[in-house]
Structure formats: C-alpha cells, structure tokens
Design an enzyme around this catalytic site. Structure first.
Site, PDB file in Angstrom:
ATOM      1  N   GLU A 347      -8.494   0.978   4.280  1.00 49.54           N
ATOM      2  CA  GLU A 347      -8.336  -0.351   3.714  1.00 49.54           C
ATOM      3  C   GLU A 347      -8.759  -0.328   2.255  1.00 49.54           C
ATOM      4  O   GLU A 347      -9.456   0.577   1.805  1.00 49.54           O
ATOM      5  CB  GLU A 347      -9.184  -1.374   4.483  1.00 49.54           C
ATOM      6  N   CYS A 348      -8.304  -1.315   1.508  1.00 46.81           N
ATOM      7  CA  CYS A 348      -8.663  -1.419   0.091  1.00 46.81           C
ATOM      8  C   CYS A 348     -10.005  -2.145  -0.028  1.00 46.81           C
ATOM      9  O   CYS A 348     -10.195  -3.226   0.532  1.00 46.81           O
ATOM     10  CB  CYS A 348      -7.594  -2.204  -0.667  1.00 46.81           C
ATOM     11  N   GLY A 349     -10.947  -1.554  -0.770  1.00 47.70           N
ATOM     12  CA  GLY A 349     -12.265  -2.154  -0.920  1.00 47.70           C
ATOM     13  C   GLY A 349     -12.208  -3.461  -1.689  1.00 47.70           C
ATOM     14  O   GLY A 349     -11.384  -3.647  -2.581  1.00 47.70           O
ATOM     15  N   CYS A 405      -2.340  -4.276  -2.549  1.00 49.27           N
ATOM     16  CA  CYS A 405      -3.169  -3.318  -1.812  1.00 49.27           C
ATOM     17  C   CYS A 405      -2.258  -2.323  -1.104  1.00 49.27           C
ATOM     18  O   CYS A 405      -1.399  -2.716  -0.304  1.00 49.27           O
ATOM     19  CB  CYS A 405      -4.048  -4.049  -0.802  1.00 49.27           C
TER      20      CYS A 405
END
Length: 500
Positions: A347-349, A405
C-alpha cells in the site's frame, strides 16, 4: 539343355548342380561352405572383376544382414542427432519433437486456458530427468506457434535464452519484448543494439510508459516529478513497468511468455516453478534451476553479448538512479531498488502520499489524474460520509483510495471483481483520499487510515428501541492480500455468505 559358362561355375561350360546328399541332408553350415568352396574354385578362372562379383554373390546374404543392421542403427541414432537442429528449426510445423517436449505436448490440452493444475503437470514433464532448456523452448513454440513471446531486460539469463532460441532456429518465431522505463543505463541501450546486430533474426518489440517514447525520460520526470521513485515507488513502477507490460500482453496476446527468472536469485523467486499459470497464460522460466555461475559459464563459452556494467560489479541491472554494484556475499539482486523503501509494501504510505499530492498540485498547468474506475460503487464525499457510511442500513464495503497511488491502481481491477461478484448482497462505496480528507465524524467513528488502499466492512448499528441512528456502526478493517479471492473469502466469513 544348353550349357553356359559363368565366372563362378567351378568349371568351363557347366552349370553347378547340387549332388544328392549321402546319408542325409547337409547342415546349413555345410551347404554354405560347399557353395563358397565352389565359388572360390570358379573364381580362380576369372579376372579381378569376376573375382569381386563372385565374392559379392557368395556373401550376399551376409552382406544384406550387416547392411540392414547398419542402416537401422543410422536411422535410430545417427540421423536424429544430425537432423535434430533442422527439426527444431521448424518446431511449430516440423517432424518429431525430443522426448521431453513431446511428452509435455501430449500431457495437457493446449487449446484450454492455462491453470495451476496444468502448469504443475508441465513443470513435472519438462523438468524431469533428461529434460533441459531446449525442451521447454521447443514445447512452447510447438504448442503455441505464433503465440509465444519472451519478456527480457537483456540481463544475463535473458541473453542465454535469446542465444538458445537463435541456436534452435526459433528466434524469428518468438518476439523479444523489452520494457524501456526511460531511466535505464546507457550501457543497457548499448547492449540492446549489440544484441540486435549479433542476432539478426531477433524481432524486438520495445514498449515505453504510456504517452512517451524513446529518450523522453526528462519529460516523464517533469510530468510526474523526478523524485516519484522515492516518494511512491510502486506508482513509479506501475507507470514504467506494470502498465507497459500489461499493454504489451494486450497487443501481442500471447498464450506463453518466457522469462529469465531463476530460483538462485533468491527472495520470492526461491520457490519459483518451471511453469506458472497467470490469467490464462503460461509463464515459463526455462533457467529456473540454473545458478549464476552456470549462466556466466554459458555466456563465456558461447560468446554471448552482455552488459558492460557486469564487469564493474553490477550483478543485476535496472534503472540508473536506484541500482548499485553489489558487495561480495550479497544476494544477486541486492543492488536493485536502493533508496526505494516501499518496494516490499502493498500500500502507499500516508505521509509519502501526502507529499506526492502536494507535488502534484504544485505543478503548473492542468494535470490529468489517472482514473481508477469502479462500476457499481458509490462515491462518498465528506458531505455524504455520515449519511452513506455512519447511518448505513445495509452491509457496506468501503475502500479509501487515491488515483495517484500505484497500489490503488493495481488493486482497482480486484476491487471491481469483488463488487461484481457480491452484487446486491453488499453495498460498495469508495472515498477519494486525493480529493478529500476524512471528516471528523469519520475519524471519531474509528476510521484510522495509515495507507492506501484501505478496505473496511461497515455493518449497520444495532440500535436500541427508541434510539434509532444513535449507535455507531460496526467497523472491520481488511488486512489481507490486496487481491480479489482472499478479500471475497474474508467477506464470506464475516457475513456468513457462501464462498464465492
């Protein structure tokens, strides 16, 4: 009866006649000896040519037996070894295949889509004793003529496969797909040119990030930020590798694609099978059991071109800004993706994504946002959050996502598949974290978002009598793999639905 002379008659003007045996018939050995003796006697009266004819006649049976045995040996052993390269050169339509490739061809229905079960059968057939790289390549081209491609970054393993295809006469039948990220080393481009000259039969198909072409790395950086690969590595990978690869598969529509991946490269490749099934296609890894030493031994012995950076300590080569030489004892791919701390994330932070949003919005001019479509999904905004989410009267599947993202882009088709399979049993909704921030009522309810995509199951509140709407809904966050099947299983367990 007229008489006639023959060189092997044993006398002038008389035909040889067999005398009756005295005391029974003679044995075969005796008859053979007598005939030979008579022939030798006759040959004494003949010239050199006559002697040769007499010898051939006397030993005709023996000669035919020996000749038949020699011919049989030649057809069974010598001819296949001499003719095999020619046979392999026309594997798609030529005569017989080698044993392993033929066994693999007969083991599965090639007209059917690739499945894990069929891939497992092929792995056993093509990976059995006595089978090798050539069998795998020959099977692929024979089973799927015109539908086999090789994806190659022109690394050492890929170069070995190209050389084997050329040796087998198959290179012109198998296009080589090269993904140019626009950020490759100059030495990589030099190798591609050298390989094209070294293998004139190679059909090279180069794919670039969508909307760009050769030499437009600077344009890509201007449009997306020259630090995209550090702020959102997965987004960078999606734009430069994932999307071009998907486009290549869509345009070339292969049934089989060849890779140079090996178990000895370590990491997730340590358990790599010989044959994989992916979206109905076969992905084959002919060098899966080779070591790095075996690859380089082949390259040296066969004069295969390779990237000059390997002589400077680069074991594995990718983009110029995040690849370094490896130290002694390090894994083969340890020098890849340096400074990209998100390479193993799914996942994108939150913080890196917020920085990415600010950089995106700070660019002059109008920006085109990527589209992450979801048919059948309700788009929730801060104004409608309380109504659609906190006051829901149905089970609600809610995704927090961002169109910029990379992980959200990859997860999009999986989420769409889940929504389609659930139908009307569950309401599906999404909240765009690029355009909005979670309203205070959402944060107070318990939505704690640390990365994207973030998937939640919202169940209606069990309100007490006379206090309808006062209680908060039940929240469950999905923490599994971002793929359709595990998400569907999670939903089935929590909602008591049949396994879809």
């Amino acid at each position: 009866q007229a008489s006639r002379d023959t060189p092997c008659s044993g006398g002038a003007g008389r035909l040889m006649k067999r005398r009756p045996d005295s005391g029974g018939s003679r044995s075969p050995e005796r008859r053979w000896h007598s005939a030979t003796a008579s022939t030798d006697a006759g040959a004494a009266h003949a010239g050199p040519l006559g002697k040769m004819l007499c010898a051939l006649r006397a030993n005709a049976r023996r000669f035919l037996v020996v000749a038949a045995i020699a011919f049989g040996f030649f057809m069974l052993y010598a001819l296949p070894q001499q003719a095999l390269p020619a046979f392999r050169g026309t594997a798609a339509s030529g005569p017989a295949l080698p044993r392993c490739a033929a066994a693999a061809l007969a083991s599965v229905d090639v007209a059917a889509d690739a499945t894990a079960a069929r891939a497992d059968i092929l792995s056993r057939r093509l990976g059995g004793e006595g089978c090798g790289v050539d069998d795998v390549l020959l099977w692929a081209v024979k089973a799927f003529p015109g539908q086999t491609v090789q994806f190659s970054s022109f690394g050492p393993s890929g170069m070995v496969i190209i050389d084997r295809l050329a040796t087998l006469g198959l290179l012109e039948k198998v296009p080589v797909v090269f993904i140019d990220t626009l950020h490759l080393f100059r030495e990589t481009h030099d190798l591609v040119r050298n390989a094209s000259n070294h293998y004139p039969a190679m059909k090279l198909a180069t794919f670039y990030p969508k909307g760009y072409t050769a030499g437009q790395g600077y344009k890509f950086d201007v449009m997306n930020g020259d630090d995209l690969w550090t702020l959102d590595f997965v987004r960078y990978t999606y734009l430069t590798k994932v999307e071009p690869t998907a486009r290549a598969l869509l345009e070339l529509h292969p049934r089989v694609w060849i890779t140079g991946r090996r178990r000895s490269q370590g990491g997730e490749r340590g358990a790599l099978p010989l044959v994989e099934a992916e979206e109905g296609r076969y992905k084959i890894n002919p060098l899966v059991a080779w070591t790095s030493k075996e690859v380089w031994k082949y390259i040296r012995e066969h004069g295969v071109p390779y990237n000059a950076l390997h002589d400077r300590g680069y074991a594995s080569i990718g983009d110029s800004m995040n690849t370094r030489p490896t130290e002694e004892g390090e894994p083969e791919r340890a020098g890849r993706f340096m400074y990209s701390d998100e390479k193993n994330r799914t996942e994108c932070g939150m913080h890196s994504h917020e920085a990415r949003i600010e950089a995106f919005k700070a660019k002059p001019g109008e920006q085109n946002l990527p589209v992450v479509a979801c048919e059948g999904c309700i788009d929730v905004t801060p104004d409608t959050f309380a109504e659609f989410v906190l006051q829901t009267t149905s089970d609600l599947l809610l995704e927090f996502y961002s169109p910029i993202c990379g992980h959200c882009q990859e997860f999009g088709p999986h989420f769409q598949e889940v929504v389609s399979k659930l139908g009307k049993r569950v309401v599906a909704a999404r909240f765009d974290m690029f355009s909005y921030k979670i309203p205070p009522v959402g944060a107070d309810a318990g939505f704690d978002i640390t990365g994207y995509p973030s998937v939640w199951l919202v169940r209606p509140a069990a309100s007490a009598a006379g206090s309808a709407g006062a209680a908060l809904p039940s929240l469950l966050q999905y923490e599994g793999t971002k793929e359709a099947r595990p998400l569907l299983g999670w939903l089935a367990r929590n909602l008591g639905l049949p396994d879809t």
